[in-house]
Enzyme design. Structure first.
Site, PDB file in Angstrom:
ATOM      1  N   GLY A 287      -2.103   6.941   4.432  1.00  0.00           N
ATOM      2  CA  GLY A 287      -3.501   7.120   4.813  1.00  0.00           C
ATOM      3  C   GLY A 287      -4.437   6.663   3.709  1.00  0.00           C
ATOM      4  O   GLY A 287      -4.159   5.681   3.012  1.00  0.00           O
ATOM      5  N   SER A 288      -5.480   7.426   3.547  1.00  0.00           N
ATOM      6  CA  SER A 288      -6.555   6.990   2.645  1.00  0.00           C
ATOM      7  C   SER A 288      -6.129   6.873   1.187  1.00  0.00           C
ATOM      8  O   SER A 288      -6.790   6.176   0.411  1.00  0.00           O
ATOM      9  CB  SER A 288      -7.737   7.950   2.737  1.00  0.00           C
ATOM     10  OG  SER A 288      -8.199   8.003   4.065  1.00  0.00           O
ATOM     11  N   THR A 289      -5.077   7.572   0.820  1.00  0.00           N
ATOM     12  CA  THR A 289      -4.646   7.447  -0.581  1.00  0.00           C
ATOM     13  C   THR A 289      -4.272   5.994  -0.888  1.00  0.00           C
ATOM     14  O   THR A 289      -4.364   5.542  -2.024  1.00  0.00           O
ATOM     15  CB  THR A 289      -3.417   8.335  -0.891  1.00  0.00           C
ATOM     16  OG1 THR A 289      -2.376   8.016   0.031  1.00  0.00           O
ATOM     17  CG2 THR A 289      -3.764   9.802  -0.767  1.00  0.00           C
ATOM     18  N   PHE A 290      -3.885   5.279   0.165  1.00  0.00           N
ATOM     19  CA  PHE A 290      -3.446   3.906  -0.033  1.00  0.00           C
ATOM     20  C   PHE A 290      -4.629   2.983  -0.343  1.00  0.00           C
ATOM     21  O   PHE A 290      -4.447   1.853  -0.801  1.00  0.00           O
ATOM     22  CB  PHE A 290      -2.713   3.419   1.232  1.00  0.00           C
ATOM     23  CG  PHE A 290      -1.819   2.245   1.004  1.00  0.00           C
ATOM     24  CD1 PHE A 290      -0.634   2.375   0.293  1.00  0.00           C
ATOM     25  CD2 PHE A 290      -2.172   0.977   1.478  1.00  0.00           C
ATOM     26  CE1 PHE A 290       0.190   1.294   0.077  1.00  0.00           C
ATOM     27  CE2 PHE A 290      -1.338  -0.113   1.254  1.00  0.00           C
ATOM     28  CZ  PHE A 290      -0.158   0.050   0.555  1.00  0.00           C
ATOM     29  N   LYS A 291      -5.827   3.496  -0.091  1.00  0.00           N
ATOM     30  CA  LYS A 291      -7.023   2.695  -0.376  1.00  0.00           C
ATOM     31  C   LYS A 291      -7.089   2.326  -1.853  1.00  0.00           C
ATOM     32  O   LYS A 291      -7.664   1.304  -2.234  1.00  0.00           O
ATOM     33  CB  LYS A 291      -8.287   3.451   0.046  1.00  0.00           C
ATOM     34  CG  LYS A 291      -8.428   3.529   1.567  1.00  0.00           C
ATOM     35  CD  LYS A 291      -9.539   4.483   2.000  1.00  0.00           C
ATOM     36  CE  LYS A 291      -9.560   4.606   3.523  1.00  0.00           C
ATOM     37  NZ  LYS A 291     -10.409   5.718   3.982  1.00  0.00           N
TER      38      LYS A 291
END
Lengths: 559, 368
Positions: A287-291
């Site tokens: 999810g957003s951690t991959f941003k």
């Protein structure tokens, strides 16, 4: 006077007797001189019970040599079936004490063997009760039993051993060869009724105790981590919880906590799916951690600059697919889109990348391949190559979809940012020491590669500081320390419907602290929390709690 | 013909004392582990054997200095007494059963095996009756052989039904040897053997355990844990002794591998601890006993003395051959003690008494 006939008969008898005596001597010569070796060998086999003495299994220590896995002596019950007077009765009595089926015990007692295990590693109360019965043909043998004095602590990491002290899970399994002692052949002279003759125990083939392993884990940090994780795990009734604490510079794992957990001393009493170490055996959508990866790659590839402006209207159409955001973030710069975890902004940034370049960068961060940590059951996660990508894959990947990663991969990638762009190989074992406490092997920190430049890493840190200071991750804010990090809330992909689930989320926080000289990076994942599910609400406080306790413990100076 | 009184045969005296001494040592060596296990006292059997030895020595010296001609007068009372004692085994209040057989009678504190006395009574009776009869009587069946045969058969059956197959066999053997020396016709002896064959088959077939023993003799390894157990353990003990033995008191087989290690199988323990040298020495001692015993029989002045001496010597020698033959698997397993050496009061006392008689006979020598 004696008649001639009598005399002859006596002499005849004398000769017969002498012949008989000589034939006895000849017979004895045959047995005692000619065949002596054959008989000696058979007799020896019979007198000597050879059994292998296991070398004692090595201990497992934390980095400060605190004992995490040790051995204690346990008694195991065996029977000498020919000596059991009343098998029926004996089986009935001992099966009720030992909680075994009478039928099974009786079967063992009726075996035509001179030695058969009834039950291994008995409880003390069981031993006492059996001794009280005073039954013929039963006896105990001391055996080493693995004991985990800290019970639940780090159990998913440590694993456990089976009845024969063979490593079955976790480190116990991965380092089984090192930990395991070499068995020595031992010979016990015994009498025919199985009692131990007070003669001698010879050990022509000496056993060797196993090596001990020293982990990078710090018992205290592990405890802090587990406690903090468990609190959230319980509060949000999550399906699973994972927290990892890593030293970014070395890749040493300081703590690796998994919930739900089990007590390795009684591993059999827990369902199997609690045994595994989900930090390496399970993959999740980041999810957003991959941003963080997306933005770092974009910065590295110079497709974006810190002062680039983005506009978020709440949704965007990429190659015919509508991507949504939960807010209309409006006008933002690069830091803002990370700070706000703005899907639209990140997609706009990510889609500036060449697909191949992005894929390569993802792989360079260590996703899609094993970290090669010394733990069993590690999986690759899923990173598809560009030829399998759809038109929207680039955008999806930018926000951490269409990819699955293990929590360990993710924290190592984040740690690479913290470590000025150098990805380290995760380490869980520092040293192997032999039974005489000599260091046999020392594991050194091993850089895998420079994933991004120092500049990119430092820039990324600046951005991630803002997430904590003023963004989705404010609950990670620490007194006296500047932290950096990223929250994540990923909808779980439901394989039964082929869509993202409406109510199943994974809540993430990944971060490191202090940013000027990162000492620890921490990953927190709560899988399928109930009630609240935002990473910033569910996972981030766990990071904060761990860091706030670990940093003083490590005597990290405040700013 | 003059009869000269001289000192008893020194060779024989020494051999008897040596055998008894070896017996004491080996009874202790073979029994102390078992004694400790079952009685909590390692010296349990040694103590008892020492007491038996004392009594046996008294009987021994008594016999040495008692003119053997006196026994002639007591032949019949001793015979009747021994048959009476043999019958008493079957009286439940007196007979003492041990190991499934009632071979003992208990009078006061003292229990003994009447079959041991019976052996002596039979020899005495046969020596006396064969001496009394004319040569032509001996050669006839009715007057020469039949009376002996009846007495023998009574004893044989009484002992056989105790049951003590081995001792009843010894009874048969002694009778046969006595008849042979006494001058019975060879043809009649053959006839007796032929007659004994169906009897033997009957006896063997009636008791399952005897049949099993015989079969296990043929192939003990077929059932090494059960019927073949004794004999295999015995061979292992002997075989592992080698030439020099593994040392006194060092036996491993006595740790409950070898049953009856202090009685019927004591020779195996001797073989294990003292080796081939030890077993040969024992056999040489018995051979000297044989030689001296028959020498005495040949040298003595009267028929009674000759028959008594030859009978006693044959009894001891025959029993020793059977015993060693069993433990070396030359003949099927049958429980018989090794004279002077095996543990047991009755047999030691009777054997020492008989040896004493033998030595007494040696004191009288015919001079031409």
């Amino acid at each position: 006077m004696l008649s001639k006939e009598k005399k002859e008969r006596i002499i005849f008898l004398l000769i017969i007797f002498i012949i008989l005596y000589f034939s006895l001597i000849y017979r004895l010569y045959n047995i005692q001189v000619i065949q002596t070796n054959k008989f000696k060998e058979i007799a020896q086999q019979e007198h000597l019970t050879s059994f292998s003495i296991e070398g004692e299994r090595g201990n497992i220590y934390d980095r400060n040599y605190k004992k995490l896995a040790v051995n204690i002596n346990d008694k195991s019950l065996f029977a000498i079936p020919p000596k059991v007077e009343n098998p029926q009765e004996t089986a009935r009595k001992i099966s009720s004490i030992l909680n075994l089926k009478t039928k099974d015990v009786l079967e063992k007692l009726n075996q035509k063997k001179s030695f058969v295990w009834i039950k291994r590693k008995l409880k003390e109360t069981e031993v006492a009760e059996i001794i009280k019965l005073n039954l013929e043909g039963l006896d105990f043998l001391d055996e080493n039993k693995r004991y985990y004095p800290k019970n639940y602590l780090a159990s998913n990491l440590m694993g456990f051993v089976g009845i024969d002290n063979q490593g079955l899970e976790g480190l116990e399994s991965f380092f089984d060869k090192e930990l395991k002692g070499l068995p020595g052949l031992s010979i016990l002279e015994r009498d025919a009724i199985g009692g131990k003759v007070p003669l001698s125990i010879k050990e022509p083939n000496a056993h060797k105790d196993g090596h001990s392993i020293v982990l990078t884990i710090d018992e205290v940090i592990q405890y802090i981590t587990e406690e903090a994780l468990d609190k959230a795990f319980q509060e949000y009734k999550a399906k699973a919880g994972i927290a990892i604490v890593v030293e970014p510079k070395t890749g040493e794992i300081l703590a690796m906590a998994v919930k739900p957990s089990y007590d390795p001393n009684y591993f059999n009493e827990y369902p199997r799916d609690l045994w595994r170490n989900r930090a390496v055996t399970d993959a999740y959508e980041p999810g957003s951690t991959f941003k963080v990866i997306t933005i770092a790659t974009a910065l590295e590839e110079r497709v974006v600059k810190l002062d680039d402006q983005f506009y978020c209207k709440g949704w965007t159409n990429y190659n015919g697919h509508i991507f949504h955001d939960i807010y209309q973030h409006g006008s933002q710069n690069l830091t803002d889109i990370v700070k706000n975890s703005c899907n639209i902004g990140v997609i706009q940034t990510g889609t500036r990348l060449d697909e191949k370049v992005f894929e390569k960068s993802i792989r360079r961060f260590g996703f899609g391949t094993l970290t090669e940590i010394s733990l069993p059951g590690e999986i690759n996660g899923l990173v598809r190559s560009t030829k399998d990508w759809s038109k929207i894959s680039l955008a999806s990947l930018s926000i951490g979809q269409e990819i699955s990663v293990t929590p360990l991969q993710l924290i190592m990638a984040i740690s690479a940012i913290a470590n000025r762009g150098t990805l380290m190989k995760p380490m869980v074992v520092k040293e192997i020491i032999d039974s005489a406490q000599n260091k046999i092997k020392i594991f050194k920190p091993k850089p895998v590669r420079q994933v991004v430049s120092v500049d990119t890493a430092l820039t990324m840190t600046k951005i991630l500081e803002q997430v904590v200071n003023d963004g989705t991750g404010t609950r990670a804010k620490l007194v006296g320390y500047q932290a950096a990090g990223k929250t994540g809330t990923s909808q779980k992909f439901d394989f039964s419907t082929g869509k993202y689930s409406e109510d199943k989320y994974s809540s993430w926080f990944v971060g490191y602290v202090p940013t000027d000289n990162p000492k620890i990076s921490i990953l927190v994942l709560l899988d399928e929390p109930k009630g609240s599910y935002y990473g910033g609400t569910v996972a981030t406080p766990v990071f904060q709690e761990i860091a706030s306790k670990v940093l003083p413990y490590l005597s990290v100076p405040t700013n | 013909m003059l009869i000269e009184k001289k000192s008893p045969d020194l060779w024989l005296f020494i051999v008897i004392i040596l055998l008894m001494a070896v017996g004491l040592c080996m009874v202790f060596s073979s029994s102390y582990i078992m004694a400790y296990k079952w009685y909590g006292d390692s010296y349990y059997f040694l103590k008892r054997q020492l007491i038996y030895s004392m009594i046996a020595l008294i009987a021994f010296f008594f016999a040495i200095y008692t003119d053997y001609h006196y026994y002639k007068k007591f032949t019949l009372p001793i015979l009747i007494l021994s048959i009476a004692l043999l019958s008493m085994v079957y009286i439940p209040s007196i007979g003492r059963a041990a190991g499934g057989a009632s071979r003992w009678i208990k009078i006061g504190f003292f229990s003994f095996q009447p079959s041991e006395i019976a052996k002596f009574a039979l020899i005495l009776y046969m020596a006396e009756s064969l001496t009394r009869k004319q040569v032509k009587d001996i050669k006839t069946f009715i007057r020469g052989v039949l009376p002996t045969l009846i007495i023998m058969l009574v004893m044989f059956l009484l002992i056989l039904y105790e049951p003590d197959f081995s001792t009843s066999l010894i009874i048969l053997g002694i009778s046969f040897i006595m008849l042979f020396i006494g001058g019975t016709r060879v043809i009649q002896l053959y006839a007796l053997i032929v007659a004994a064959i169906p009897l033997g088959i009957l006896i063997l077939s009636r008791e399952e355990y005897r049949r099993v023993r015989l079969l296990s003799f043929l192939d003990p390894w077929k059932d090494p844990l059960d019927s073949g157990f004794h004999i295999i353990q015995s061979l292992l003990a002997l075989g592992s002794g080698g030439i020099f033995g593994i040392g006194l008191a060092e036996s491993k087989q006595k740790y409950f591998y070898l049953p009856d290690q202090h009685t019927d199988f004591i020779f195996s323990i001797i073989g294990e601890e003292l080796g081939f040298i030890g077993t040969v020495v024992i056999i040489i001692l018995f051979t000297i006993l044989l030689w001296r015993g028959f020498r005495i029989a040949l040298d003595t002045s009267d028929q009674f003395g000759t028959l008594l001496a030859a009978g006693i010597t044959s009894m001891i020698v025959f029993q020793s051959i059977i015993n060693i033959g069993v433990v070396t698997k030359m003949i099927p397993t049958t429980g018989i003690t090794l004279p002077f050496i095996s543990y047991g009061g009755s047999s030691l006392i009777v054997n020492m008494f008989c040896a004493g008689i033998l030595l007494n006979i040696s004191r009288y020598k015919a001079i031409e």
